[in-house]
Design a protein around this motif. Structure first.
Motif, mmCIF file in Angstrom:
data_model
loop_
_atom_site.group_PDB
_atom_site.id
_atom_site.type_symbol
_atom_site.label_atom_id
_atom_site.label_comp_id
_atom_site.label_asym_id
_atom_site.label_seq_id
_atom_site.Cartn_x
_atom_site.Cartn_y
_atom_site.Cartn_z
ATOM 1 N N ASP A 138 0.836 -1.211 0.000
ATOM 2 C CA ASP A 138 0.000 0.000 0.000
ATOM 3 C C ASP A 138 0.872 1.263 0.000
ATOM 4 O O ASP A 138 0.663 2.183 0.796
ATOM 5 C CB ASP A 138 -0.947 0.008 1.208
ATOM 6 N N ARG A 139 1.841 1.301 -0.895
ATOM 7 C CA ARG A 139 2.809 2.396 -0.947
ATOM 8 C C ARG A 139 2.488 3.321 -2.105
ATOM 9 O O ARG A 139 2.415 2.892 -3.254
ATOM 10 C CB ARG A 139 4.228 1.833 -1.108
ATOM 11 N N THR A 140 2.243 4.592 -1.826
ATOM 12 C CA THR A 140 1.997 5.576 -2.873
ATOM 13 C C THR A 140 3.265 5.769 -3.698
ATOM 14 O O THR A 140 4.363 5.880 -3.153
ATOM 15 C CB THR A 140 1.562 6.915 -2.276
ATOM 16 N N VAL A 141 3.097 5.784 -5.022
ATOM 17 C CA VAL A 141 4.247 5.916 -5.900
ATOM 18 C C VAL A 141 4.064 7.108 -6.830
ATOM 19 O O VAL A 141 2.946 7.602 -7.044
ATOM 20 C CB VAL A 141 4.465 4.643 -6.742
ATOM 21 N N GLU A 142 5.176 7.558 -7.365
ATOM 22 C CA GLU A 142 5.174 8.560 -8.418
ATOM 23 C C GLU A 142 5.666 7.863 -9.682
ATOM 24 O O GLU A 142 6.782 7.338 -9.710
ATOM 25 C CB GLU A 142 6.088 9.733 -8.066
ATOM 26 N N LEU A 143 4.843 7.838 -10.709
ATOM 27 C CA LEU A 143 5.229 7.122 -11.919
ATOM 28 C C LEU A 143 5.248 8.055 -13.119
ATOM 29 O O LEU A 143 4.480 9.017 -13.197
ATOM 30 C CB LEU A 143 4.314 5.925 -12.174
ATOM 31 N N PRO A 185 0.110 7.566 -25.136
ATOM 32 C CA PRO A 185 0.151 7.511 -26.605
ATOM 33 C C PRO A 185 -0.325 8.821 -27.217
ATOM 34 O O PRO A 185 -1.270 9.457 -26.725
ATOM 35 C CB PRO A 185 -0.799 6.360 -26.947
ATOM 36 N N GLY A 186 0.346 9.248 -28.304
ATOM 37 C CA GLY A 186 -0.076 10.445 -29.004
ATOM 38 C C GLY A 186 -1.258 10.167 -29.910
ATOM 39 O O GLY A 186 -1.523 9.024 -30.287
ATOM 40 N N ARG A 187 -1.972 11.200 -30.270
ATOM 41 C CA ARG A 187 -3.136 11.063 -31.145
ATOM 42 C C ARG A 187 -2.764 11.434 -32.578
ATOM 43 O O ARG A 187 -1.927 12.295 -32.819
ATOM 44 C CB ARG A 187 -4.282 11.947 -30.661
ATOM 45 N N ASP A 188 -3.439 10.759 -33.534
ATOM 46 C CA ASP A 188 -3.264 11.067 -34.961
ATOM 47 C C ASP A 188 -1.801 11.031 -35.368
ATOM 48 O O ASP A 188 -1.302 11.904 -36.085
ATOM 49 C CB ASP A 188 -3.867 12.445 -35.285
ATOM 50 N N GLY A 189 -1.091 9.998 -34.914
ATOM 51 C CA GLY A 189 0.288 9.822 -35.331
ATOM 52 C C GLY A 189 1.310 10.623 -34.558
ATOM 53 O O GLY A 189 2.511 10.516 -34.826
ATOM 54 N N ALA A 190 0.883 11.423 -33.592
ATOM 55 C CA ALA A 190 1.832 12.214 -32.804
ATOM 56 C C ALA A 190 2.618 11.285 -31.878
ATOM 57 O O ALA A 190 2.125 10.241 -31.464
ATOM 58 C CB ALA A 190 1.077 13.259 -31.980
ATOM 59 N N PRO A 191 3.867 11.646 -31.560
ATOM 60 C CA PRO A 191 4.676 10.791 -30.683
ATOM 61 C C PRO A 191 4.106 10.777 -29.260
ATOM 62 O O PRO A 191 3.402 11.706 -28.846
ATOM 63 C CB PRO A 191 6.052 11.447 -30.720
ATOM 64 N N PRO A 192 4.416 9.739 -28.479
ATOM 65 C CA PRO A 192 3.947 9.688 -27.090
ATOM 66 C C PRO A 192 4.520 10.844 -26.277
ATOM 67 O O PRO A 192 5.607 11.344 -26.570
ATOM 68 C CB PRO A 192 4.484 8.338 -26.587
ATOM 69 N N ARG A 193 3.776 11.256 -25.266
ATOM 70 C CA ARG A 193 4.291 12.271 -24.352
ATOM 71 C C ARG A 193 4.255 11.705 -22.934
ATOM 72 O O ARG A 193 3.355 10.950 -22.565
ATOM 73 C CB ARG A 193 3.502 13.572 -24.441
ATOM 74 N N THR A 194 5.259 12.044 -22.176
ATOM 75 C CA THR A 194 5.396 11.494 -20.829
ATOM 76 C C THR A 194 4.727 12.402 -19.816
ATOM 77 O O THR A 194 4.940 13.619 -19.821
ATOM 78 C CB THR A 194 6.881 11.319 -20.466
ATOM 79 N N VAL A 195 3.897 11.805 -18.966
ATOM 80 C CA VAL A 195 3.237 12.541 -17.887
ATOM 81 C C VAL A 195 3.656 11.902 -16.562
ATOM 82 O O VAL A 195 4.049 10.732 -16.518
ATOM 83 C CB VAL A 195 1.704 12.514 -18.030
ATOM 84 N N THR A 196 3.595 12.666 -15.501
ATOM 85 C CA THR A 196 3.951 12.179 -14.165
ATOM 86 C C THR A 196 2.706 12.176 -13.290
ATOM 87 O O THR A 196 1.943 13.158 -13.291
ATOM 88 C CB THR A 196 5.037 13.056 -13.532
ATOM 89 N N ARG A 197 2.492 11.090 -12.583
ATOM 90 C CA ARG A 197 1.303 10.957 -11.750
ATOM 91 C C ARG A 197 1.670 10.381 -10.386
ATOM 92 O O ARG A 197 2.514 9.489 -10.279
ATOM 93 C CB ARG A 197 0.283 10.019 -12.409
ATOM 94 N N LEU A 198 1.008 10.903 -9.341
ATOM 95 C CA LEU A 198 1.011 10.233 -8.044
ATOM 96 C C LEU A 198 -0.097 9.193 -8.070
ATOM 97 O O LEU A 198 -1.204 9.464 -8.550
ATOM 98 C CB LEU A 198 0.756 11.228 -6.918
ATOM 99 N N LEU A 199 0.187 8.000 -7.567
ATOM 100 C CA LEU A 199 -0.799 6.929 -7.648
ATOM 101 C C LEU A 199 -0.754 6.071 -6.396
ATOM 102 O O LEU A 199 0.321 5.679 -5.936
ATOM 103 C CB LEU A 199 -0.520 6.056 -8.877
#
Length: 348
Positions: A151-156, A161-175
């Protein structure tokens, strides 16, 4: 069937003293009146079960009493040995622990039960990944599994995935990772994004193979090092996944195609179209016309997907709308007529 339910009720009360009639009714999938009758039947059979009122009430066994119902039936032993997916345990880094647990379990079994349990592994094998897909465990899966267990909160960091052929973009989330799900060879993590100043609390599902980095979440002021998050006791991973997957599948169907299908095409439709949209399409379809053809509106992911799948129905499906998709089928039909209209000798 009632005998099995009585055994399960006795074991539930033994393992979780204080369960109310309502809680037992939910677990056993019966009415509260049936729970009361079953408790009376257990008492008559010599099991000292009683119902107590008050704040710490509910059903209890007499102090010091334990049932003798924990001996495994051969079928139960066979089932227990099938309860873990070998590939899933390996991906999670738990295969050694599972092997040790099975050895310990075998050592406590009667010889007849041990033979029944071992026979099941020679007769059944569970292979989770889909066909034509090379199974691979995401590198961060074992660490994420440890976070789920503790039960450890992580930051990932997550490659969205990008839309309409755009490259993926990285997002950061607390989970707050509540659970892991293996679906057709792909691992998903289900968790809660904690509420912050500008973000409301929300439940999220992420593909583990798109998690590019994982770390312990930064601690808020006053938090103890390594303190776990408070897990919602009402959260049911299986029920949540069932609702999420059904909603996700339906959300992908963003386009509607109007079709006219022959009787044969209508029978074949479930074999080529997305199951998430077929039910509502058939429910809203009108009566067949004099030629036996049925017109319906079918939700699909896109016109490209509709073209690729509906071509399998051939002349048993006619696209009426949208016009752009109908035009593609006209052009496709002309190309096929040109290809097959001439004999092989004319194509030299």
């Amino acid at each position: 069937m009632r005998a099995a339910r009585l055994i399960r009720m006795a074991l539930l009360v033994q393992s979780s003293p204080g369960l109310t009639a309502a809680a037992l009714a939910r677990e056993l999938e019966v009415s509260e009146r049936t729970v009361i009758r079953d408790a009376q039947a257990l008492q008559e059979a010599g099991v000292p079960i009683r119902s107590e009122r008050g704040r710490s009430g509910g059903y209890h066994l007499a102090p010091g009493h334990r049932t003798r119902l924990t001996t495994l039936h051969p079928t139960e032993a066979e089932t227990l040995y099938l309860s873990g997916l070998p590939t899933a345990l390996r991906d999670l880094g738990l295969s050694d622990a599972a092997d040790t647990a099975r050895l310990k379990l075998s050592a406590t079994m009667l010889p007849s039960l041990r033979a029944a349990a071992e026979a099941s592994t020679r007769r059944f094998h569970l292979d989770a990944p889909a066909w034509f897909r090379e199974p691979s465990a995401p590198d961060l899966l074992p660490e994420l599994a440890r976070a789920v267990w503790s039960d450890r909160t992580v930051e990932l960091a997550y490659a969205r995935p990008g839309r309409d052929g755009a490259p993926p973009r990285t997002v950061t989330r607390l989970l707050e990772p509540y659970g892991l799900v293996l679906k057709a060879g792909v691992w998903y993590v289900v968790g809660r994004v904690p509420a912050r100043d500008t973000v409301a609390e929300a439940w999220r599902t992420y593909r583990v193979d798109r998690v590019t980095a994982l770390a312990d979440a930064p601690r808020a002021a006053g938090d103890e090092p390594g303190a776990p998050f408070v897990r919602d006791p009402s959260f049911d991973l299986a029920a949540h996944w069932l609702a999420h997957s059904a909603g996700f599948a339906r959300a992908l169907l963003r386009t509607t195609v109007t079709l006219r299908l022959t009787e044969h095409g209508l029978r074949r439709l479930p074999a080529v179209a997305d199951p998430a949209g077929i039910g509502e399409a058939l429910a809203a379809a009108g009566a067949p016309d004099p030629a036996g053809r049925v017109t319906l509106d079918l939700p699909v992911e896109s016109e490209d997907v509709a073209f690729a799948t509906l071509t399998e129905l051939g002349a048993d499906a006619e696209v009426l709308a949208p016009e752009g998709l109908r035009a593609r089928f006209r052009e496709h039909a002309r190309a096929l007529a040109a290809l097959y209209g001439a004999g092989p000798q004319d194509q030299r």
